[in-house]
Design an enzyme around this catalytic site. Sequence first.
Site, short mmCIF file in Angstrom:
data_model
loop_
_atom_site.label_atom_id
_atom_site.label_comp_id
_atom_site.label_asym_id
_atom_site.label_seq_id
_atom_site.Cartn_x
_atom_site.Cartn_y
_atom_site.Cartn_z
N CYS A 211 0.83 -1.21 0.00
CA CYS A 211 0.00 0.00 0.00
C CYS A 211 0.86 1.26 0.00
CB CYS A 211 -0.90 0.02 1.23
SG CYS A 211 -1.84 1.54 1.31
N GLY B 180 -0.90 -5.96 -12.34
CA GLY B 180 -0.62 -4.62 -12.82
C GLY B 180 -0.98 -4.44 -14.28
C1 LIG Z 1 -9.88 1.14 -5.60
C2 LIG Z 1 -8.65 0.35 -5.26
C3 LIG Z 1 -8.46 -0.13 -3.97
C4 LIG Z 1 -7.34 -0.91 -3.67
N1 LIG Z 1 -7.21 -1.46 -2.43
C5 LIG Z 1 -6.23 -2.38 -2.19
C6 LIG Z 1 -6.17 -3.12 -0.95
O1 LIG Z 1 -6.99 -2.96 -0.06
N2 LIG Z 1 -5.16 -4.03 -0.80
C7 LIG Z 1 -4.22 -4.26 -1.78
O2 LIG Z 1 -3.32 -5.09 -1.60
N3 LIG Z 1 -4.28 -3.59 -2.96
C8 LIG Z 1 -5.26 -2.68 -3.19
N4 LIG Z 1 -5.34 -2.05 -4.42
C9 LIG Z 1 -4.36 -2.39 -5.48
C10 LIG Z 1 -4.85 -3.54 -6.34
O3 LIG Z 1 -4.99 -4.69 -5.60
C11 LIG Z 1 -3.87 -3.79 -7.49
O4 LIG Z 1 -2.61 -4.16 -6.96
C12 LIG Z 1 -3.67 -2.57 -8.38
O5 LIG Z 1 -4.90 -1.97 -8.67
C13 LIG Z 1 -2.96 -2.94 -9.69
O6 LIG Z 1 -3.66 -3.92 -10.38
P1 LIG Z 1 -4.63 -3.55 -11.63
O7 LIG Z 1 -3.76 -2.83 -12.62
O8 LIG Z 1 -5.13 -4.87 -12.14
O9 LIG Z 1 -5.69 -2.66 -11.10
C14 LIG Z 1 -6.40 -1.20 -4.70
C15 LIG Z 1 -6.55 -0.68 -5.98
C16 LIG Z 1 -7.68 0.09 -6.27
C17 LIG Z 1 -7.85 0.61 -7.67
#
Ligand SMILES: Cc1cc2nc3c(=O)[nH]c(=O)nc-3n(C[C@H](O)[C@H](O)[C@H](O)COP(=O)(O)O)c2cc1C
Length: 343
Positions: free
Chosen positions: A102, A205
Site C-alpha cells: 500500500c 498490474g
Molecule cells: C480502488 C482500489 C483499492 C485498492 N485497495 C487495495 C487493498 O486494499 N489491498 C491491496 O493489496 N491492494 C489494493 N489495491 C491495489 C490492487 O490490488 C492492485 O494491486 C492494483 O490496482 C494494480 O492492479 P490492476 O492494474 O489490475 O488494477 C487497490 C486498488 C484500487 C484501484
Amino acid sequence: MVRIGNIELPDFPLLLAPMEDVSDPPFRAVCKDNGADLMYTEFISSEGLIRDAIKSRQKLDIFDYERPIGIQIFGGDEEAMALSAKIVSTTDPDLVDINFGCPVKKVVCKGAGAGVLKDIDLMIRLTKAVVNSTDKPVTVKTRLGWDEDSINIEEVAERLQDVGIKALSIHGRTRSQMYKGEADWTLIGKVKNNPRIQIPIFGNGDIDSPQKALEYKNRYGVDGIMIGRAAIGYPWVFNEIKHYVATGVEAPPPTIQQRVDVIRKHLQKSVEWKGEVVGVLEMRRHYTNYLKGFPHIKEFRNQLVNLKSVEEIEAVLAEIAIRYDGLVPERKIAAVATEERCD
Ligand SMILES: Cc1cc2nc3c(=O)[nH]c(=O)nc-3n(C[C@H](O)[C@H](O)[C@H](O)COP(=O)(O)O)c2cc1C
C-alpha cells in the site's frame, strides 16, 4: 493445478485483487459467478482489528460460496500482526494475506504497507509473526521496491519463501510510482524463473484485456494473474480471459440482459450485507462501469444514482433491458481514481 498450501486452484488461476471499498462481499459474489478463482477481502488494519473497530470487523465477513477467499491484513507492529492473524483465523478464511504494497501516506507513515519495503528485516519479522500465529496458508502481496534505486523484489521473494509464505503476488510498480507509468513485469518474470522459488508467483498490474493476459502469461511464465481495476464494473473479464487463453478467440461481450442480471445480483447482495439505505447508496459507484458504452445511457444512470429504493431501481433496470435489448456496446476499461488508493 496451482497449490497454495492446501488450497488447490486450476491451472493459471485468475485472482480478484484486494481493493478497498470495492472487493466487498457483494462485488466478490458477482466476480465469483464470472470466473474469479481466488478472491481477497479489502485490506484490514491489524490495529483496527485489535481495537475491535466496527469497520475492520465488518470486513472480516466472508461466505462459503466465495471460497477460496483470503483475508488481507496490514500493519507495522509484530505483536499486532500476530494477534490480528489469530483474530482473522477465527473467521476461517482459506488463507491470510499480508499487504506490503500500500503506497498511501497514512499507511506508509505508520511503517506499514509499502513502507515496510524500506526495511526488509522488519518485513521478514512481521511475516514470521503472522506465519507463526495461524494454521492457514499465509501469502504476501507487494511491489517491486520502495523506489527505482531500491528495487529488491528478488531478495524479498526468496526471504519471504524461507519464512514460510505459500504464494506471492507482485504488483509491477514501485511505491514511488504509485499508479503512474506502466507496470513492469520483467522482474516478476525473473522472480518466477528463479530456480530457488518454489511457491506460486502471481503477476499484477495493468491487465485489462484477454490478449494482454495471454501475452503476459506466455512472456513471463507466472503461475496466475491478479486483476484489479479491469474487473470494476466488468466482472466478465475473468471468464473472457479464460475463454481466450483456452481458445484464442474472444468471447462475445455481455448483453444488456447479462449486465442487468449482474447489477441485480450485486444490488441484492449489497442490500443483504449493508441494509437497503447503505446498500443502495454503495451501488451508485458501480452503475457507470456496468452500463458503459451504451448510447444515451447517461439519463438512465442519472436516474439510478438518485433512486433510494430497490423497487424503483428494479423498474429502471427493467426499462434498460428492454430499451437496449440486442445492442452490444464498445468494451471500455473502467478508469478509476487511484492516487490515494492502497495496494
Ligand atoms: C480502488 C482500489 C483499492 C485498492 N485497495 C487495495 C487493498 O486494499 N489491498 C491491496 O493489496 N491492494 C489494493 N489495491 C491495489 C490492487 O490490488 C492492485 O494491486 C492494483 O490496482 C494494480 O492492479 P490492476 O492494474 O489490475 O488494477 C487497490 C486498488 C484500487 C484501484
